[in-house]
Motif scaffolding. Structure first.
Motif, mmCIF file in Angstrom:
data_model
loop_
_atom_site.group_PDB
_atom_site.id
_atom_site.type_symbol
_atom_site.label_atom_id
_atom_site.label_comp_id
_atom_site.label_asym_id
_atom_site.label_seq_id
_atom_site.Cartn_x
_atom_site.Cartn_y
_atom_site.Cartn_z
ATOM 1 N N ALA A 195 57.780 7.843 -32.757
ATOM 2 C CA ALA A 195 58.037 7.096 -33.987
ATOM 3 C C ALA A 195 57.283 5.771 -34.005
ATOM 4 O O ALA A 195 56.777 5.353 -35.053
ATOM 5 C CB ALA A 195 59.534 6.849 -34.130
ATOM 6 N N VAL A 196 57.204 5.119 -32.862
ATOM 7 C CA VAL A 196 56.522 3.822 -32.792
ATOM 8 C C VAL A 196 55.033 3.971 -33.098
ATOM 9 O O VAL A 196 54.483 3.275 -33.957
ATOM 10 C CB VAL A 196 56.716 3.183 -31.413
ATOM 11 N N PHE A 197 54.371 4.905 -32.392
ATOM 12 C CA PHE A 197 52.939 5.072 -32.604
ATOM 13 C C PHE A 197 52.641 5.578 -34.014
ATOM 14 O O PHE A 197 51.648 5.205 -34.621
ATOM 15 C CB PHE A 197 52.368 6.023 -31.557
ATOM 16 N N ASN A 198 53.501 6.443 -34.514
ATOM 17 C CA ASN A 198 53.325 6.944 -35.866
ATOM 18 C C ASN A 198 53.450 5.806 -36.888
ATOM 19 O O ASN A 198 52.684 5.739 -37.852
ATOM 20 C CB ASN A 198 54.375 8.023 -36.152
ATOM 21 N N ALA A 199 54.386 4.921 -36.652
ATOM 22 C CA ALA A 199 54.573 3.793 -37.561
ATOM 23 C C ALA A 199 53.360 2.868 -37.537
ATOM 24 O O ALA A 199 52.937 2.347 -38.571
ATOM 25 C CB ALA A 199 55.833 3.027 -37.189
ATOM 26 N N LEU A 200 52.774 2.686 -36.372
ATOM 27 C CA LEU A 200 51.637 1.781 -36.242
ATOM 28 C C LEU A 200 50.338 2.387 -36.751
ATOM 29 O O LEU A 200 49.332 1.698 -36.898
ATOM 30 C CB LEU A 200 51.462 1.377 -34.773
ATOM 31 N N ALA A 201 50.357 3.690 -37.022
ATOM 32 C CA ALA A 201 49.113 4.375 -37.400
ATOM 33 C C ALA A 201 48.646 3.984 -38.800
ATOM 34 O O ALA A 201 47.475 4.156 -39.122
ATOM 35 C CB ALA A 201 49.310 5.888 -37.310
ATOM 36 N N ASP A 202 49.528 3.479 -39.626
ATOM 37 C CA ASP A 202 49.163 3.163 -41.009
ATOM 38 C C ASP A 202 48.787 1.687 -41.167
ATOM 39 O O ASP A 202 49.508 0.794 -40.690
ATOM 40 C CB ASP A 202 50.328 3.507 -41.941
ATOM 41 N N GLY A 203 47.679 1.454 -41.864
ATOM 42 C CA GLY A 203 47.182 0.094 -42.027
ATOM 43 C C GLY A 203 48.111 -0.785 -42.848
ATOM 44 O O GLY A 203 48.272 -1.975 -42.550
#
Lengths: 112, 112
Positions: free
Chosen positions: B6-14
DNA sequence: AGAATAGGCAACAAAAATGTTGCCTGTCAA
DNA sequence: TTGACAGGCAACATTTTTGTTGCCTATTCT
């Protein structure tokens, strides 16, 4: 989009993070070595490594017909520096400390 | 999938990273404040904040009809700790140092 | 009470990412 | 030189993600 987009996009995939874990455990592995145990086709792993290399998270070195992959931790260090202030020392040691601070801030906004 | 997905997925969007930047600059902003200047609908920002909150990167506090958002840097610290060894002090200060080390390792494998 | 404000939920279409298969080039050894 | 090995490229179908619109509830102010 900003320049760091490639880094975060590369880290968004679980398979790619596992590849970084493997390189962190042992640097300099080839594509075949990294594919072993990943239950994915060699081509898929190759493209994942390409994404990681494009983001600068993996550096490669070719020797003959083999290609060795190395983990580059610099972009990860930059992520850390972006949101964690190293001078004022924010409360990052534990979530409990943060919650305490939030309560204080909330009291400033909406006193009990 | 692992728990950190969830953390990495959340950070994936600019857009979500920009929201974190704004909270890093000023904590405790509401949805409306964060929407201003983002050239996106309020509903889209709301869902982005929901993703960030679900990942634990943002902590919220409700007061009446307003909802204040706070940046939680703990998950980012964990990313750092995952691939950067704090004990052996890997060469993370500059990419130049890493390249030098790579040359040395390559000489061990394939001497000139 | 009535209007304005802050926020939430769901359905939809458009865009992007992921893994597969098939085929290719380059390198090493017998 | 012939066959085996390491890796790369492209097209395709499937799945996921993203932003919008439309409608809803809760809170605040006059």
């Amino acid at each position: 989009m900003r320049d760091d987009d490639a880094v975060f996009n590369a880290l968004a995939d679980g398979s790619r993070r596992e590849l970084l874990d493997r390189l962190y455990a042992r640097d300099g592995q080839t594509l075949r070595e990294l594919t072993a145990g990943l239950q994915m086709s060699r081509q898929a792993v190759s493209r994942h490594l390409g994404v990681l290399e494009g983001a600068g998270l993996v550096v490669t070195r070719r020797s003959g017909r083999e290609k060795f992959h190395f983990l580059n931790p610099v972009p990860i260090q930059l992520i850390h520096d972006r949101w964690i202030d190293k001078y004022t020392e924010r409360p990052v040691t534990a979530l409990v400390d943060l919650k305490t601070e939030l309560e204080q801030r909330h009291d400033l906004i909406d006193p009990p």
